[in-house]
Design an enzyme around this catalytic site. Structure first.
Site, PDB file in Angstrom:
ATOM      1  N   HIS A   8       0.857  -1.134   0.095  1.00  8.32           N
ATOM      2  CA  HIS A   8       0.079  -0.224   0.005  1.00  8.32           C
ATOM      3  C   HIS A   8       0.819   1.487  -0.095  1.00  8.32           C
ATOM      4  CE1 HIS A   8      -2.899  -3.018   2.059  1.00  8.32           C
ATOM      5  NE2 HIS A   8      -3.652  -2.411   0.736  1.00  8.32           N
ATOM      6  N   GLY A 121      -2.346  -1.858  -7.184  1.00  5.39           N
ATOM      7  CA  GLY A 121      -1.490  -3.056  -7.129  1.00  5.39           C
ATOM      8  C   GLY A 121      -1.674  -3.923  -8.150  1.00  5.39           C
ATOM      9  N   LYS A 123      -1.114  -7.193  -7.849  1.00  4.45           N
ATOM     10  CA  LYS A 123      -1.636  -8.129  -7.174  1.00  4.45           C
ATOM     11  C   LYS A 123      -3.095  -8.344  -7.068  1.00  4.45           C
ATOM     12  CE  LYS A 123      -1.711  -8.155  -2.551  1.00  4.45           C
ATOM     13  NZ  LYS A 123      -3.507  -8.343  -2.467  1.00  4.45           N
ATOM     14  N   ASP A 124      -3.877  -7.368  -6.994  1.00  6.60           N
ATOM     15  CA  ASP A 124      -5.324  -7.108  -6.915  1.00  6.60           C
ATOM     16  C   ASP A 124      -5.734  -7.126  -8.520  1.00  6.60           C
ATOM     17  OD1 ASP A 124      -5.468  -7.130  -4.102  1.00  6.60           O
ATOM     18  OD2 ASP A 124      -4.903  -4.828  -4.194  1.00  6.60           O
TER      19      ASP A 124
END
Length: 216
Positions: A8, A121, A123-124
């Site tokens: 984050h 990100g 990843k999401d």
């Protein structure tokens, strides 16, 4: 959704470098959790999150209450459908109802904050894929920027939910290393009994690196 970590804060730093004003949202969205027990267990520490955001030079931490986002009588949702939604469901990257909850809250946050650029990100994956689709379909003015996944020292992607892995934490770190390893018929990255050999397939959208540019 909170429980901030280095993944984050890397987004916060990128935003800080490129823009004069940085707004970070902090909202655990109940409509993204088909199982209310999972929603209740989601890690939360708003005071810690606020301190981390402040340390990164964030100008505004937007942390609305659930009743402010979903007031009494709320009856509108936003979602994506078609092949994209079907793929996310088939691959278990999204559960029934989760995609609609995610799309709805993102559109609401974009409408409230009115950002010029939004950082996600890598990843999401369901988030930014759906947001890119919505931005194109609904002519949303915000630019979508996707940054590379930040990982732990053992290659596991940083996630607020890693705290729930418990005794499986060590094994979880083997998965990304297996995906990144050169493939050979006998290749094994982790000594886990009965685990199949995992190959990294060329041109897979789930393994390709992604580069983006941003407008300041």
């Amino acid at each position: 959704m909170g429980a901030f970590h280095e993944g984050h804060t890397s987004l916060m730093r990128a935003a800080r470098q490129q823009h004069d004003v940085v707004v970070v949202s902090l909202f655990v969205n109940p409509s993204q959790f088909p199982d209310h027990a999972v929603f209740d267990r989601y890690p939360r520490d708003e005071r810690r999150d606020a301190a981390m955001a402040e340390a990164e030079g964030v100008d505004v931490l937007f942390a609305p209450l659930v009743e402010e986002i979903y007031p009494k009588g709320f009856a509108t949702v936003v979602s994506v459908e078609g092949e994209l939604a079907e793929t996310l469901l088939k691959t278990k990257l999204s559960m029934d109802g989760q995609l609609t909850g995610m799309c709805t809250i993102i559109v609401k946050l974009l409408n409230i904050v009115q950002p010029t650029t939004v950082f996600f990100g890598e990843k999401d994956l369901p988030h930014w894929i759906a947001v890119e689709r919505m931005a194109a379909d609904l002519n949303l003015p915000a630019e979508i920027v996707v940054l590379l996944t930040v990982r732990e020292c053992d290659s596991l992607a940083m996630s607020s939910r890693n705290v729930h892995l418990g005794e499986h934490r060590e094994r979880a770190g083997c998965v990304p290393r297996a995906l990144q390893a050169p493939w050979t018929p006998s290749a094994r990255v982790c000594a886990i009994p009965n685990w199949p050999v995992t190959a990294r397939w060329p041109n897979s959208p789930l393994t390709m690196s992604r580069s983006t540019t941003s407008r300041s």
